[in-house]
Design a protein around this motif. Sequence first.
Motif, PDB file in Angstrom:
ATOM      1  N   HIS A   1       0.832  -1.203   0.000  1.00 57.18           N
ATOM      2  CA  HIS A   1       0.000   0.000   0.000  1.00 57.18           C
ATOM      3  C   HIS A   1       0.867   1.255   0.000  1.00 57.18           C
TER       4      HIS A   1
ATOM      5  N   LEU B   1       6.095   2.476 -11.133  1.00 58.61           N
ATOM      6  CA  LEU B   1       5.822   1.053 -10.914  1.00 58.61           C
ATOM      7  C   LEU B   1       5.633   0.325 -12.242  1.00 58.61           C
ATOM      8  N   SER B   2       4.999   0.978 -13.210  1.00 59.43           N
ATOM      9  CA  SER B   2       4.785   0.368 -14.531  1.00 59.43           C
ATOM     10  C   SER B   2       6.108   0.149 -15.253  1.00 59.43           C
TER      11      SER B   2
ATOM     12  N   PHE C   1       8.344  -1.784  -5.665  1.00 53.68           N
ATOM     13  CA  PHE C   1       7.205  -1.203  -4.951  1.00 53.68           C
ATOM     14  C   PHE C   1       7.597  -0.773  -3.542  1.00 53.68           C
TER      15      PHE C   1
ATOM     16  N   GLN D   1      -8.669  -9.519  -9.194  1.00 56.53           N
ATOM     17  CA  GLN D   1      -7.380  -9.081  -9.725  1.00 56.53           C
ATOM     18  C   GLN D   1      -6.352 -10.198  -9.604  1.00 56.53           C
TER      19      GLN D   1
ATOM     20  N   GLU E   1       0.601  -9.629  -8.680  1.00 58.26           N
ATOM     21  CA  GLU E   1       1.461  -8.592  -9.278  1.00 58.26           C
ATOM     22  C   GLU E   1       0.664  -7.432  -9.859  1.00 58.26           C
ATOM     23  N   SER E   2      -0.658  -7.475  -9.760  1.00 58.54           N
ATOM     24  CA  SER E   2      -1.450  -6.345 -10.255  1.00 58.54           C
ATOM     25  C   SER E   2      -1.200  -5.100  -9.417  1.00 58.54           C
ATOM     26  N   VAL E   3      -1.064  -3.955 -10.089  1.00 57.19           N
ATOM     27  CA  VAL E   3      -0.967  -2.650  -9.428  1.00 57.19           C
ATOM     28  C   VAL E   3      -2.290  -1.941  -9.655  1.00 57.19           C
TER      29      VAL E   3
ATOM     30  N   LYS F   1      -0.679  -2.929  -4.458  1.00 60.53           N
ATOM     31  CA  LYS F   1      -0.068  -3.993  -5.257  1.00 60.53           C
ATOM     32  C   LYS F   1      -0.362  -5.325  -4.590  1.00 60.53           C
TER      33      LYS F   1
ATOM     34  N   PHE G   1       0.929  -8.655  -3.889  1.00 53.98           N
ATOM     35  CA  PHE G   1       2.155  -9.448  -3.905  1.00 53.98           C
ATOM     36  C   PHE G   1       1.856 -10.936  -4.127  1.00 53.98           C
TER      37      PHE G   1
END
Length: 432
Positions: A181, A209-210, A215, A253, A256-258, A272, A274
């Motif tokens: 977070h 991050l992209s 993170f 989701q 690894e999704s942000v 994110k 993890f």
Amino acid sequence: MKKFKNVSILLSFVCLCFVTHVQAAKLLDKVAVVVNQGVILENEIQNMMGTLKQQAIQNGQELPSDKALRVQVTEKLILNTLQQQFAERIGLQISDAQVQQAVQQIAQEQNMTLEQLRQEVIRSGSDYESYLEQIRQELTANEVRRAMVSRRIYVSPQEIDGLVALLKERGKQNEEYHLGHILIGLPSEPSAADVESAQKRANKVIDLLSEGSDFKKVAIGASSGARALEGGDMGWMNVNEMPTLFAEAVVDQKIESVIGPIRSGAGFHILKIFDIRGRQTVEVSEVNARHILIKPTIILSDEKAQNMLNRFVKQVKAGEKDFAELAKEYSEDPGSAAKGGELGWADPSMYVPEFKQALAELEPGEYSQPIKTVHGWHLVQLLERRVQDATENAYQDHAYRMIFNRKFNEEAEAWLREIRDQAFVEVVGDNS
């Protein structure tokens, strides 16, 4: 004269023995129940009762009185006879191969060979041929029931969607997320300029991050959250334990999704995932391949077909010919030939064993040696592999099967009652 008299006495004795034997056989083989144009014999009832009693002894199970057991057995045989008659009416037949396959499965389930199963049947006092016939009748009953009942069942898309939603909701209760977070905070009474500035910083974090930034490192440097010094690590949480805003965002989701920025009174949140545990996911491996199919004929032998494909692969590798053009010109698979031999993305298990095995041994871009299948001779090229998330399809299939099976069981009972009520059934004499 005396000799003739002795022969006469002997013949009389033989006839008497024969009549006695016939009477005993008739007593056992007499008609017990008339079912439409068919009959159930007394020995069929006695055999089934004997089998059930023997099974009960082996399993340490108590059975009701012979009278009550006979009623149940007779009814079972009536329904079985009606289903066999129905199968004859619609032309349904079970082949010897299907019977053998079923027996093989029974043997495997009991950790026996076929010969051991046969010996066990004989040892139990049954005739093996009669045992096979019982298997055939059971398969016939199952198949005719499936054929007649399935057509009465309709599962609507709305029913499937409703059950899928329920299954997913139950599954989500068991899911736990390991979350990171980052909070880009706002003052308690932010101005428009404060909101705009925070929004820009949040978008900058998303960009970092992209691009692959760590993170936790970004969280330590930019987050206003309580866990900033821990790299924004919130640990493992169930959806019921995390803020509602987060729970709504992370559902469905992937790892690894942000996610974000998500606006709240405190500022802009970036999450994110993890890791996830407790989630049921289904992945399938798919292949995209193309092929050229040559079918041997009276004129074109197997050897010539194979040589033809060997020539094609040499020409393609040498750059002299184009695979797609060869497929369009020579392939005898009309569905793929028009597309240059391409079969599209598919689960390799849908292909015949030889074709599937050839694909398994290839790397993307490689060509197989000519392979023979039931369809003919193939030259195969593997184009790509991928792993697809099939969880949604698995949910849909599972929901359909659950609804179908429930309806099938209900309809099967109704169908059996119908054919029983419509049948002519007469119990002959006193069979109690």
